[in-house]
Design an enzyme around this catalytic site. Structure first.
Site, PDB file in Angstrom:
ATOM      1  N   GLU A  12       0.871  -1.189   0.000  1.00 37.09           N
ATOM      2  CA  GLU A  12       0.000   0.000   0.000  1.00 37.09           C
ATOM      3  C   GLU A  12       0.897   1.225   0.000  1.00 37.09           C
ATOM      4  OE1 GLU A  12      -3.316   0.473   2.993  1.00 37.09           O
ATOM      5  OE2 GLU A  12      -2.876   2.599   2.666  1.00 37.09           O
ATOM      6  N   HIS A  14       2.231   4.669  -1.909  1.00 37.87           N
ATOM      7  CA  HIS A  14       1.560   5.618  -2.786  1.00 37.87           C
ATOM      8  C   HIS A  14       2.495   6.504  -3.590  1.00 37.87           C
ATOM      9  CE1 HIS A  14      -2.025   4.210  -0.938  1.00 37.87           C
ATOM     10  NE2 HIS A  14      -1.652   4.610   0.250  1.00 37.87           N
ATOM     11  N   HIS A 161      -9.211   1.040  -0.587  1.00 33.98           N
ATOM     12  CA  HIS A 161      -8.432   2.069   0.115  1.00 33.98           C
ATOM     13  C   HIS A 161      -9.344   3.223   0.516  1.00 33.98           C
ATOM     14  CE1 HIS A 161      -5.484   5.304   0.706  1.00 33.98           C
ATOM     15  NE2 HIS A 161      -4.633   4.335   1.000  1.00 33.98           N
ATOM     16  N   ASP A 284       2.254   2.159   3.879  1.00 34.81           N
ATOM     17  CA  ASP A 284       1.465   3.356   3.594  1.00 34.81           C
ATOM     18  C   ASP A 284       2.415   4.531   3.356  1.00 34.81           C
ATOM     19  OD1 ASP A 284      -0.887   4.661   2.991  1.00 34.81           O
ATOM     20  OD2 ASP A 284      -1.667   4.732   5.032  1.00 34.81           O
TER      21      ASP A 284
HETATM   22  C1  GRE Z   1      -3.731  10.470   2.852  1.00 33.77           C
HETATM   23  O1  GRE Z   1      -4.115   9.748   1.931  1.00 33.77           O
HETATM   24  O2  GRE Z   1      -3.747  11.707   2.782  1.00 33.77           O
HETATM   25  C2  GRE Z   1      -3.228   9.852   4.111  1.00 33.77           C
HETATM   26  C3  GRE Z   1      -3.118   8.453   4.207  1.00 33.77           C
HETATM   27  C4  GRE Z   1      -2.658   7.903   5.388  1.00 33.77           C
HETATM   28  C5  GRE Z   1      -2.294   8.718   6.449  1.00 33.77           C
HETATM   29  C6  GRE Z   1      -2.378  10.077   6.360  1.00 33.77           C
HETATM   30  C7  GRE Z   1      -2.851  10.655   5.189  1.00 33.77           C
HETATM   31  O3  GRE Z   1      -3.463   7.675   3.152  1.00 33.77           O
HETATM   32  O4  GRE Z   1      -2.953  12.001   5.100  1.00 33.77           O
HETATM   33 ZN    ZN Z   2      -2.789   4.400   1.971  1.00 30.62          ZN
END
Ligand code: GRE
Ligand code: ZN
Length: 321
Positions: A12, A14, A161, A284
């Site tokens: 996961e 990003h 998600h 994450d």
């Molecule tokens: C976001 O998508 O903005 C996010 C997350 C996880 C933690 C904090 C956050 O996906 O801001």
């Molecule tokens: Zn995430």
């Protein structure tokens, strides 16, 4: 350092596509500038932090919001462009360190099913990520079922998600608190509340009776669902479909990841409810630290075999890597 650790796949993780995020300017996403910068990096900074945290492979997915929040025609065009660009980045930046999850134009469900197939068969992607509601609609609505049919046929998972809640929900649930604690409507609780509802609706709607082999993934150690399974079964007090209880369907159709929830007690509960084979490591990134995540798993009292399963072997199986 890499050699002493089990092979580690984080799923996961990003990034942002500059052209896709340009559709969402003006939203208050609560992200510090350095996080925004890391989301745009598919090279040096990302790889350095992967090395520091002994993460061998990141399976990349677009941060929210994404194509769920666009008009159907725009979503179809942007999904294709974004997925093609991700495939190119993976190939040219570090094809041994990165893999991909597709963005899907869920506002156009048939096109989304086709795009999933294209991404898996032509671009080598491992599945797809859906970020929250599709223009206010939960994914269990029948219009979206062609996506599940295709994912099941292709034998690839769909990652459910979170995304920021819709303005109506924000107003009713979070007004009065978000001035002081803006994170409340987001990662602290708003993400969880919406995503857990999405997941439960997938079970209760009968979608998973129709597609019994479909695998869905939840982050954050299951968005609190492992903790609630006994009570949900008890109060439903009847099978959901095919004589199976809610928790039986949940255990059959879901995998959970550790993304952004490095808690010993939440992990113990998740393993106890799901079995260790359905728990996959995730960070994450860049919202959490690779090193914090892998150090935590290595510090747990799990056996070496279970650490290896969670850090990489379960992902290898689920994503066929
Ligand atoms: C976001 O998508 O903005 C996010 C997350 C996880 C933690 C904090 C956050 O996906 O801001
Ligand atoms: Zn995430």
């Amino acid at each position: 350092m890499l050699a002493q650790r089990p092979f580690t796949i984080a799923i996961e993780e990003h990034y942002n596509d500059p052209e896709l995020v340009a559709h969402f300017t003006g939203l208050d996403l609560l992200r510090p500038p350095e996080v925004e910068r890391k989301l745009l990096d598919l090279g040096e900074v990302r790889l350095r932090e992967m090395d520091e945290g002994a993460v061998d492979i990141q399976v990349l997915s677009h941060a929210g919001p994404t194509t769920q929040k666009l008009a159907p025609d725009v979503a179809v065009r942007m999904a294709r462009l974004t997925n093609d660009r991700l495939a190119k980045s993976i190939f040219f930046m570090a094809r041994d360190r990165f893999a991909g999850f597709a963005v899907l134009p869920t506002p156009a469900p048939e096109a989304a099913a086709d795009e999933l197939e294209r991404c898996v068969t032509e671009l080598g992607f491992k599945g797809a990520v859906v970020n929250g509601l599709t223009n206010g609609k939960f994914l269990d609505e029948r219009q979206f079922w062609p996506i599940f049919a295709r994912a099941e046929a292709l034998d690839v998972p769909i990652y459910l998600h979170p995304a920021l809640p819709s303005p109506d929900v924000e107003k009713i649930y979070y007004d009065g608190i978000t001035d002081k604690f803006p994170e409340f409507r987001g990662p602290v609780w708003g993400f969880t509340a919406e995503t857990v509802t999405q997941a439960m609706r997938m079970v209760l709607s009968g979608a998973l009776a129709e597609y019994p082999k479909l695998q869905l993934i939840l982050g954050h150690l299951g968005e609190a669902l492992p903790f609630m399974l006994w009570r949900i079964d008890d109060l439903l007090a009847r099978p959901v479909s095919d004589g199976m209880t809610f928790s039986e369907i949940f255990r059959r159709n879901f995998h959970l990841t550790t993304s952004g929830n490095f808690s010993d007690t939440a992990l113990a509960c998740s393993i106890a409810e799901m079995g260790v084979d359905r728990i996959l490591f995730s960070v994450d990134w860049p919202f959490a630290s690779n090193k914090a995540g892998t150090d935590w798993v290595m510090r747990t009292s799990l056996s070496d075999a279970d650490k290896a399963r969670i850090l990489g072997e379960n992902a290898r199986k689920l994503l066929k890597m």
